[in-house]
Write a protein that holds these residues in place. Structure first.
Motif, PDB file in Angstrom:
ATOM      1  N   GLY A   1       0.735  -1.182   0.755  1.00 41.22           N
ATOM      2  CA  GLY A   1      -0.133   0.028   0.319  1.00 41.22           C
ATOM      3  C   GLY A   1       1.291   1.088   0.016  1.00 41.22           C
ATOM      4  O   GLY A   1       0.617   2.195  -0.430  1.00 41.22           O
ATOM      5  N   ALA A   2       1.530   1.106   0.229  1.00 40.66           N
ATOM      6  CA  ALA A   2       2.954   2.372   1.032  1.00 40.66           C
ATOM      7  C   ALA A   2       3.491   2.301  -0.579  1.00 40.66           C
ATOM      8  O   ALA A   2       3.706   3.670  -1.014  1.00 40.66           O
ATOM      9  CB  ALA A   2       3.325   2.038   1.500  1.00 40.66           C
ATOM     10  N   ASP A   3       4.085   1.439  -0.892  1.00 41.26           N
ATOM     11  CA  ASP A   3       4.573   1.642  -2.225  1.00 41.26           C
ATOM     12  C   ASP A   3       3.735   2.096  -3.141  1.00 41.26           C
ATOM     13  O   ASP A   3       4.269   2.604  -4.016  1.00 41.26           O
ATOM     14  CB  ASP A   3       5.208   0.271  -2.712  1.00 41.26           C
ATOM     15  CG  ASP A   3       6.670  -0.188  -1.967  1.00 41.26           C
ATOM     16  OD1 ASP A   3       6.959   0.487  -1.355  1.00 41.26           O
ATOM     17  OD2 ASP A   3       6.642  -1.403  -2.149  1.00 41.26           O
ATOM     18  N   GLY A   4       2.319   1.670  -2.849  1.00 37.12           N
ATOM     19  CA  GLY A   4       1.646   2.029  -4.290  1.00 37.12           C
ATOM     20  C   GLY A   4       1.052   3.679  -4.538  1.00 37.12           C
ATOM     21  O   GLY A   4       0.783   4.231  -5.140  1.00 37.12           O
ATOM     22  N   VAL A   5       1.238   4.288  -3.332  1.00 32.90           N
ATOM     23  CA  VAL A   5      -0.020   5.589  -2.910  1.00 32.90           C
ATOM     24  C   VAL A   5       1.654   6.553  -2.950  1.00 32.90           C
ATOM     25  O   VAL A   5       1.674   7.611  -4.022  1.00 32.90           O
ATOM     26  CB  VAL A   5       0.308   6.055  -1.492  1.00 32.90           C
ATOM     27  CG1 VAL A   5       0.957   6.267  -0.798  1.00 32.90           C
ATOM     28  CG2 VAL A   5      -0.685   7.227  -1.480  1.00 32.90           C
ATOM     29  N   VAL A   6       3.063   6.404  -3.247  1.00 35.44           N
ATOM     30  CA  VAL A   6       4.054   6.886  -3.766  1.00 35.44           C
ATOM     31  C   VAL A   6       4.539   6.493  -4.795  1.00 35.44           C
ATOM     32  O   VAL A   6       4.740   7.526  -5.588  1.00 35.44           O
ATOM     33  CB  VAL A   6       5.102   6.157  -2.379  1.00 35.44           C
ATOM     34  CG1 VAL A   6       6.376   7.029  -2.875  1.00 35.44           C
ATOM     35  CG2 VAL A   6       5.024   6.885  -1.175  1.00 35.44           C
ATOM     36  N   ALA A   7       4.193   5.517  -5.141  1.00 38.64           N
ATOM     37  CA  ALA A   7       4.596   5.706  -6.978  1.00 38.64           C
ATOM     38  C   ALA A   7       3.457   6.164  -7.723  1.00 38.64           C
ATOM     39  O   ALA A   7       3.441   7.181  -8.591  1.00 38.64           O
ATOM     40  CB  ALA A   7       3.913   4.002  -7.456  1.00 38.64           C
ATOM     41  N   ALA A   8       1.987   6.080  -8.031  1.00 41.52           N
ATOM     42  CA  ALA A   8       1.322   7.426  -7.439  1.00 41.52           C
ATOM     43  C   ALA A   8       1.101   8.913  -7.581  1.00 41.52           C
ATOM     44  O   ALA A   8       1.052   9.951  -8.560  1.00 41.52           O
ATOM     45  CB  ALA A   8      -0.826   6.569  -7.004  1.00 41.52           C
ATOM     46  N   LEU A   9       1.377   9.407  -6.464  1.00 45.35           N
ATOM     47  CA  LEU A   9       2.271  10.844  -5.993  1.00 45.35           C
ATOM     48  C   LEU A   9       3.190  11.104  -6.702  1.00 45.35           C
ATOM     49  O   LEU A   9       3.590  12.258  -7.260  1.00 45.35           O
ATOM     50  CB  LEU A   9       2.223  10.475  -4.197  1.00 45.35           C
ATOM     51  CG  LEU A   9       1.146  11.083  -3.329  1.00 45.35           C
ATOM     52  CD1 LEU A   9       1.841  10.267  -1.895  1.00 45.35           C
ATOM     53  CD2 LEU A   9       0.249  12.297  -3.912  1.00 45.35           C
ATOM     54  N   ARG A  10       4.669   9.968  -7.075  1.00 42.32           N
ATOM     55  CA  ARG A  10       5.360  10.569  -7.761  1.00 42.32           C
ATOM     56  C   ARG A  10       4.723  11.465  -9.450  1.00 42.32           C
ATOM     57  O   ARG A  10       5.655  11.797 -10.230  1.00 42.32           O
ATOM     58  CB  ARG A  10       6.434   9.649  -7.250  1.00 42.32           C
ATOM     59  CG  ARG A  10       7.282   9.538  -6.011  1.00 42.32           C
ATOM     60  CD  ARG A  10       8.742   8.857  -6.304  1.00 42.32           C
ATOM     61  NE  ARG A  10       9.121   8.199  -4.244  1.00 42.32           N
ATOM     62  CZ  ARG A  10       9.876   9.278  -4.184  1.00 42.32           C
ATOM     63  NH1 ARG A  10      10.086  10.785  -4.097  1.00 42.32           N
ATOM     64  NH2 ARG A  10      10.121   8.897  -2.548  1.00 42.32           N
ATOM     65  N   GLU A  11       4.153   9.999  -9.205  1.00 37.60           N
ATOM     66  CA  GLU A  11       4.155  10.052 -10.989  1.00 37.60           C
ATOM     67  C   GLU A  11       2.990  11.286 -11.664  1.00 37.60           C
ATOM     68  O   GLU A  11       2.918  12.035 -11.867  1.00 37.60           O
ATOM     69  CB  GLU A  11       2.800   8.515 -11.412  1.00 37.60           C
ATOM     70  CG  GLU A  11       3.103   8.489 -12.703  1.00 37.60           C
ATOM     71  CD  GLU A  11       1.904   9.083 -13.443  1.00 37.60           C
ATOM     72  OE1 GLU A  11       1.747   9.502 -14.845  1.00 37.60           O
ATOM     73  OE2 GLU A  11       0.582   9.125 -13.039  1.00 37.60           O
ATOM     74  N   ALA A  12       2.306  12.007 -10.324  1.00 42.53           N
ATOM     75  CA  ALA A  12       1.399  12.375 -10.710  1.00 42.53           C
ATOM     76  C   ALA A  12       2.020  14.303 -10.830  1.00 42.53           C
ATOM     77  O   ALA A  12       2.059  15.054 -11.086  1.00 42.53           O
ATOM     78  CB  ALA A  12       0.241  13.222  -9.982  1.00 42.53           C
ATOM     79  N   GLY A  13       3.199  13.934  -9.404  1.00 43.65           N
ATOM     80  CA  GLY A  13       3.760  15.104  -9.116  1.00 43.65           C
ATOM     81  C   GLY A  13       2.659  16.616  -8.337  1.00 43.65           C
ATOM     82  O   GLY A  13       1.185  16.222  -8.225  1.00 43.65           O
TER      83      GLY A  13
END
Length: 260
Positions: free
Chosen positions: A94-106
């Motif tokens: 879950g942590a990996d997923g939200v961080v990946a989404a945040l980094r991709e979005a900016g």
């Protein structure tokens, strides 16, 4: 909303705080009641954190324009297995997923949030602090040590002040009572120079600034302990902190400060 830390730092902290939470849970009794969240045991606390990560990840990755119901978020209810190892892996995922989404979005993409800022920057900050504070809950339940980096602890206080102020503007019945001219609350970290806040009660609202001034009541302690008291994770009567002046005003604040 004013970001005190870089966007990438918030993303890093989501991962780091989740790793530390997982370390607390590793050898803990997951059925133990969490004293600061008495409706939950440790496993339920962990599922709350991991579920929040997945919910925010879904909001950010889909660029949601409105709230997403929990039932539409894959995996939000927790791992299928009751085994501790499954919970650990689920939290990490879950942590990996939200961080990946945040980094991709900016930080500045347009996404829905329940705050005034409708962008991923709000969610990165919120999830960093959500995870850090709930890690404190887990540490208290497991009787483990707890400390956070000074800059992160300071930012949790800043964010909380912003949240309570927004709740007051929105008419939250408890937050609107945080007013009344001539009273003030001073937070003074004893271990970090300059980490001080003066919260001043105006006639209709409260405000705050960084200052070292005499106040109606002062709360002194390490920055981590100030953060814990401010988030109602440490009793202000604890020997770890010192209250000088009108202790009832501090209690008045703590009883009414909320998300809204």
């Amino acid at each position: 909303m004013t970001l005190l830390l870089p966007y990438d730092r918030y993303c890093d902290e989501i991962l780091a705080q989740t790793d530390e939470l997982r370390a607390v849970l590793k050898d803990a009794d997951l059925t133990a009641v969490v004293p600061t969240c008495p409706d939950w045991n440790l496993r339920e606390l962990a599922v709350h954190v991991g579920g929040a990560h997945r919910w925010v990840g879904e909001i950010v990755s889909t660029r949601a324009t409105g709230d997403i119901p929990e039932e539409r978020v894959p995996g939000i209810a927790g791992p299928e297995s009751e085994e501790p190892g499954a919970l650990d892996a689920w939290l990490a995922e879950g942590a990996d997923g939200v961080v990946a989404a945040l980094r991709e979005a900016g930080p500045d993409a347009r996404v829905w949030s329940w705050g005034t800022e409708q962008r991923p920057a709000f969610w990165a900050r919120r999830m960093a602090h959500e995870t850090a504070v709930h890690r404190a809950d887990a540490a208290l339940a497991a009787r483990a040590g707890y400390e956070v980096a000074p800059e992160l602890a300071a930012d949790t206080i800043e964010e909380w002040l912003e949240i309570v102020s927004a709740a007051q503007r929105d008419g939250d019945p408890e937050a609107v009572e945080l007013c009344g001219g001539g009273r003030s609350l001073h937070l003074h970290a004893t271990d970090v120079p300059g980490a001080e806040w003066l919260i001043e009660f105006g006639e209709d609202a409260f405000g705050w600034r960084h200052a070292h001034e005499k106040a109606t009541v002062a709360l002194r302690g390490t920055l981590t302990d100030l953060m814990l008291v401010f988030h109602r994770r440490l009793d202000p009567g604890s020997t770890r902190v010192e209250v000088l002046g009108d202790a009832e005003l501090l209690d008045f604040w703590l009883e009414r400060a909320s998300f809204g």
